[in-house]
Scaffold this motif. Structure first.
Motif, PDB file in Angstrom:
ATOM      1  N   ILE A   1      47.913  24.165  42.647  1.00 21.32           N
ATOM      2  CA  ILE A   1      47.209  25.384  42.455  1.00 21.32           C
ATOM      3  C   ILE A   1      46.107  25.472  43.575  1.00 21.32           C
ATOM      4  N   ILE A   2      46.333  26.245  44.506  1.00 23.83           N
ATOM      5  CA  ILE A   2      45.146  26.517  45.662  1.00 23.83           C
ATOM      6  C   ILE A   2      44.741  28.129  45.752  1.00 23.83           C
ATOM      7  N   LEU A   3      43.421  28.266  45.403  1.00 21.60           N
ATOM      8  CA  LEU A   3      42.642  29.370  45.526  1.00 21.60           C
ATOM      9  C   LEU A   3      41.786  29.279  46.831  1.00 21.60           C
ATOM     10  N   PRO A   4      42.095  29.981  47.739  1.00 20.33           N
ATOM     11  CA  PRO A   4      41.452  29.474  48.987  1.00 20.33           C
ATOM     12  C   PRO A   4      40.175  30.440  49.047  1.00 20.33           C
TER      13      PRO A   4
ATOM     14  N   ARG B   1      38.503  31.056  35.288  1.00 21.91           N
ATOM     15  CA  ARG B   1      38.675  30.477  33.988  1.00 21.91           C
ATOM     16  C   ARG B   1      39.995  30.814  33.398  1.00 21.91           C
ATOM     17  N   ASP B   2      40.537  32.092  33.701  1.00 16.77           N
ATOM     18  CA  ASP B   2      41.917  32.235  33.205  1.00 16.77           C
ATOM     19  C   ASP B   2      42.966  31.167  33.792  1.00 16.77           C
ATOM     20  N   ILE B   3      42.757  30.762  35.170  1.00 11.28           N
ATOM     21  CA  ILE B   3      43.817  29.982  35.841  1.00 11.28           C
ATOM     22  C   ILE B   3      43.717  28.755  35.098  1.00 11.28           C
ATOM     23  N   LEU B   4      42.587  28.378  34.862  1.00  9.28           N
ATOM     24  CA  LEU B   4      42.174  27.053  34.229  1.00  9.28           C
ATOM     25  C   LEU B   4      42.901  26.901  32.746  1.00  9.28           C
TER      26      LEU B   4
ATOM     27  N   GLY C   1      45.593  21.293  30.015  1.00  5.33           N
ATOM     28  CA  GLY C   1      46.407  20.011  29.346  1.00  5.33           C
ATOM     29  C   GLY C   1      47.192  19.436  30.724  1.00  5.33           C
ATOM     30  N   ARG C   2      47.552  20.713  31.654  1.00  4.94           N
ATOM     31  CA  ARG C   2      48.152  19.848  32.606  1.00  4.94           C
ATOM     32  C   ARG C   2      47.446  19.561  33.919  1.00  4.94           C
ATOM     33  N   ILE C   3      46.269  20.308  34.131  1.00  6.85           N
ATOM     34  CA  ILE C   3      45.493  20.094  35.291  1.00  6.85           C
ATOM     35  C   ILE C   3      44.653  18.772  35.099  1.00  6.85           C
ATOM     36  N   LYS C   4      44.968  17.946  36.082  1.00  9.35           N
ATOM     37  CA  LYS C   4      44.428  16.334  35.860  1.00  9.35           C
ATOM     38  C   LYS C   4      43.064  16.505  36.877  1.00  9.35           C
ATOM     39  N   LEU C   5      43.281  17.086  38.045  1.00  7.63           N
ATOM     40  CA  LEU C   5      42.230  17.019  38.849  1.00  7.63           C
ATOM     41  C   LEU C   5      41.901  18.397  39.500  1.00  7.63           C
ATOM     42  N   PHE C   6      40.461  18.755  39.456  1.00  7.97           N
ATOM     43  CA  PHE C   6      39.932  19.888  40.064  1.00  7.97           C
ATOM     44  C   PHE C   6      38.981  19.731  41.176  1.00  7.97           C
ATOM     45  N   LEU C   7      39.377  20.311  42.179  1.00  9.54           N
ATOM     46  CA  LEU C   7      38.617  20.065  43.321  1.00  9.54           C
ATOM     47  C   LEU C   7      37.776  21.425  43.811  1.00  9.54           C
TER      48      LEU C   7
ATOM     49  N   GLU D   1      22.261  22.022  38.125  1.00 12.10           N
ATOM     50  CA  GLU D   1      22.614  23.248  38.293  1.00 12.10           C
ATOM     51  C   GLU D   1      23.527  23.530  36.818  1.00 12.10           C
ATOM     52  N   SER D   2      23.371  24.915  36.408  1.00 12.37           N
ATOM     53  CA  SER D   2      24.373  25.100  35.213  1.00 12.37           C
ATOM     54  C   SER D   2      25.151  26.089  35.477  1.00 12.37           C
ATOM     55  N   GLY D   3      25.867  26.324  34.478  1.00  8.22           N
ATOM     56  CA  GLY D   3      27.003  27.366  34.664  1.00  8.22           C
ATOM     57  C   GLY D   3      27.967  27.169  35.796  1.00  8.22           C
ATOM     58  N   ASN D   4      28.274  26.104  36.236  1.00  9.04           N
ATOM     59  CA  ASN D   4      28.951  25.558  37.445  1.00  9.04           C
ATOM     60  C   ASN D   4      30.482  25.453  36.984  1.00  9.04           C
ATOM     61  N   VAL D   5      31.362  25.823  37.972  1.00 12.31           N
ATOM     62  CA  VAL D   5      32.916  25.583  37.483  1.00 12.31           C
ATOM     63  C   VAL D   5      33.296  24.084  37.379  1.00 12.31           C
ATOM     64  N   MET D   6      32.654  23.090  37.980  1.00  8.56           N
ATOM     65  CA  MET D   6      32.969  21.721  37.930  1.00  8.56           C
ATOM     66  C   MET D   6      32.855  21.215  36.292  1.00  8.56           C
ATOM     67  N   ASP D   7      31.606  21.792  35.850  1.00  8.75           N
ATOM     68  CA  ASP D   7      31.256  21.290  34.404  1.00  8.75           C
ATOM     69  C   ASP D   7      32.167  22.073  33.442  1.00  8.75           C
ATOM     70  N   TYR D   8      32.425  23.319  33.740  1.00  8.96           N
ATOM     71  CA  TYR D   8      33.269  24.255  33.062  1.00  8.96           C
ATOM     72  C   TYR D   8      34.549  23.640  32.718  1.00  8.96           C
ATOM     73  N   ALA D   9      35.404  23.116  33.938  1.00 12.30           N
ATOM     74  CA  ALA D   9      36.577  22.583  33.833  1.00 12.30           C
ATOM     75  C   ALA D   9      36.450  21.208  32.945  1.00 12.30           C
ATOM     76  N   THR D  10      35.389  20.485  33.205  1.00 13.04           N
ATOM     77  CA  THR D  10      35.323  19.172  32.374  1.00 13.04           C
ATOM     78  C   THR D  10      35.289  19.552  30.662  1.00 13.04           C
ATOM     79  N   LEU D  11      34.146  20.282  30.651  1.00 15.00           N
ATOM     80  CA  LEU D  11      33.865  20.197  29.330  1.00 15.00           C
ATOM     81  C   LEU D  11      34.678  21.160  28.390  1.00 15.00           C
ATOM     82  N   VAL D  12      34.957  22.318  29.011  1.00 14.29           N
ATOM     83  CA  VAL D  12      35.587  23.202  28.208  1.00 14.29           C
ATOM     84  C   VAL D  12      37.132  23.378  28.420  1.00 14.29           C
ATOM     85  N   ARG D  13      37.573  22.955  29.446  1.00 13.35           N
ATOM     86  CA  ARG D  13      39.153  23.164  29.775  1.00 13.35           C
ATOM     87  C   ARG D  13      39.796  21.439  29.988  1.00 13.35           C
TER      88      ARG D  13
END
Ligand SMILES: *[C@@H]1O[C@H](CO)[C@@H](O)[C@H](O)[C@H]1NC(C)=O
Ligand SMILES: *[C@@H]1O[C@H](CO)[C@@H](O)[C@H](O)[C@H]1NC(C)=O
Ligand SMILES: *[C@@H]1O[C@H](CO)[C@@H](O)[C@H](O)[C@H]1NC(C)=O
Ligand SMILES: *[C@@H]1O[C@H](CO)[C@@H](O)[C@H](O)[C@H]1NC(C)=O
Length: 427
Positions: free
Chosen positions: A216-219, A288-291, A296-302, A361-373
């Motif tokens: 999945i690529i969101l440029p 969020r909705d893409i995640l 369950g299938r997304i193993k790597l988020f960059l 930093e708080s509210g960032n996408v990297m932590d959200y992906a790990t902790l919530v998704r």
């Protein structure tokens, strides 16, 4: 009639020169704090003057701060009083931005644009150009689907592509999710993401990556902000939603529903403004909705950002994820791949926890992906700035386009390694 035309031309000229002179007299400083006391004085000054901190000054590393013309005297006086060392990196930011504009228009003239081999990565592309490229890919290749997830405040669809040899129906394949331009001014992240698309669609040299992994690529994660940064105000970083009467925009990467407000700003005018509430922004909800769609299938988020040459993992609050040792190990592999790729320039990538290496930093996408998704491998990559006096963070967000190709190619080598690692070592 003639008068009319003259007035019209004058008005146009006025608009253009207003745009051109936006950062006239703004100065970029390097600041060195020697102890935590000085650091605290500096942090206080930062919020008092609402400074644009490009990189934080800590006793371990110097910082980069952009100061407006009107605040320069006070800034320098306060620092001198506190005994904080500071030097000028860029005397007049406007001149640097004009140089960048010139370099980009020259690069544009030489560039191949979009053709059957993909999109050129040696220059920048507008939101519309990127969309047109994604549309062509979706039309020309069965492996590509173009999708939209929400529409921004100014009416731009948030577009992303899926790349898959099995149309995302094979649930045994891991998914890798790459995004860029969540911060509008971090332009170099775009060519890096676009190069990944080229290497997965139009110029495949590693077919296993396409056959065994779904992408999945969101440029352009922040379309309105990026449009504003490219047309009006180069150093704009937030989105463009009208959140208040004095100021516009929310920092999307402080707006996610994770430790909301802990290390961000409630000042609407701050670049660090986290928004009126968690997930108040459409861009946040779209990611969020893409995640969620592929949870369950997304193993790597960059999350591709700039600058500083860092591979960073969570958490933004300073705590570590349960798999921090593996995250660090994998990060070290990535940095050595990048550092070995082209040893001629600025290859001192480092790896570590984001709060320790850069800033909390708080509210960032990297932590959200790990902790919530539940994404096991989630990184922020701070791309290089390729400064020209030997220092990595010299000109910060403003990168000479002649380095785009190097950034794209060296980062792609690291992405490849990482994608294969998560495929071959199921979490
Ligand atoms: C898509 O196909 C058209 C028609 O053949 C071609 O002109 C265009 O360059 C292709 N674009 C991409 C990105 O493959
Ligand atoms: C791929 O899946 C999407 C739905 O996720 C669907 O809209 C599309 O038609 C599918 N494409 C093919 C070629 O089956
Ligand atoms: C395709 O990729 C290879 C390897 O990365 C590169 O050497 C080549 O120049 C690329 N071709 C085009 C047309 O971009
Ligand atoms: C390294 O980068 C420089 C400048 O970007 C380029 O001229 C050179 O060919 C590159 N070398 C290698 C080995 O890739």
């Amino acid at each position: 009639m003639a008068l009319c035309r003259i007035v019209f031309v004058l008005v146009l000229f006025g608009l253009v020169s207003a745009k051109l002179k936006q950062y006239d007299g703004f100065t970029l400083y390097e600041v060195v704090v020697e102890n935590t006391e000085q650091e605290m004085v500096f942090n206080k000054l930062e919020s008092e003057l609402n400074l644009d901190v490009w990189s934080r000054a800590t006793p371990e590393q110097s910082g980069r701060i952009l100061v407006s013309k009107s605040e320069k005297t006070e800034f320098e006086n306060e620092l001198s009083t506190a005994g904080i060392k500071h030097t000028i990196v860029v005397e007049n930011m406007e001149e640097l931005i004009e140089l960048e504009r010139k370099q980009l228009s020259e690069a544009d003239e030489m560039s191949a644009g979009i053709n059957m081999y993909g999109i050129a990565i040696d220059t920048m592309h507008t939101y519309d150009q990127v969309n047109s490229f994604l549309e062509q890919l979706a039309n020309n290749y069965t492996s590509v689907n173009l999708l939209s997830q929400g529409t921004t405040f100014e009416g731009r669809p948030i577009n992303y592509i899926r790349i898959s040899s099995s149309n995302f129906t094979d649930y045994n394949k891991p998914v890798v999710f790459i995004q860029s331009l969540i911060q509008a001014r971090e332009w170099i992240s775009l060519p890096v993401a676009l190069h990944a698309i080229n290497k997965l669609v139009t110029n495949i040299t590693d077919s296993d990556l396409v056959n065994t992994i779904d992408w999945i690529i969101l440029p352009i994660a922040n379309p309105d902000g990026y449009h504003y940064s490219s047309t009006i105000s180069r150093l704009w970083t937030k989105n463009r939603r009208a959140v208040g009467s004095e100021c516009v925009g929310v920092n999307i990467n402080r707006n996610f529903d994770i430790n909301f407000g802990a290390h961000s700003s409630s000042n609407i005018c701050s670049d660090n403004y986290h928004g009126p509430d968690t997930e108040s922004e459409i861009e946040t909800r779209s990611i969020r909705d893409i995640l969620i769609l592929h949870q369950g299938r997304i193993k790597l988020f960059l999350n591709l950002q700039s600058f500083g040459s860092h591979i960073l993992y969570g958490f933004g609050t300073g705590g570590l994820p349960g798999n921090a040792l593996i995250l660090n190990f994998l990060g070290v592999q990535m940095t050595s791949i990048i550092n070995a790729f082209n040893s001629s320039k600025d290859n001192d990538y480092t790896v570590g926890n984001i709060a320790a290496v850069v800033a909390a930093e708080s509210g960032n996408v990297m932590d959200y992906a790990t902790l919530v998704r539940n994404v096991p491998y989630s990184y922020t990559i701070k791309l290089p700035s390729y400064g020209n006096s030997g220092s990595v963070s010299d000109n910060g967000y403003i990168v000479d386009p002649s380095y785009f190709t190097q950034a794209a190619e060296e980062t792609w080598e690291a992405i490849k390694y990482c994608a294969r690692f998560v495929r071959d070592n199921p979490f």
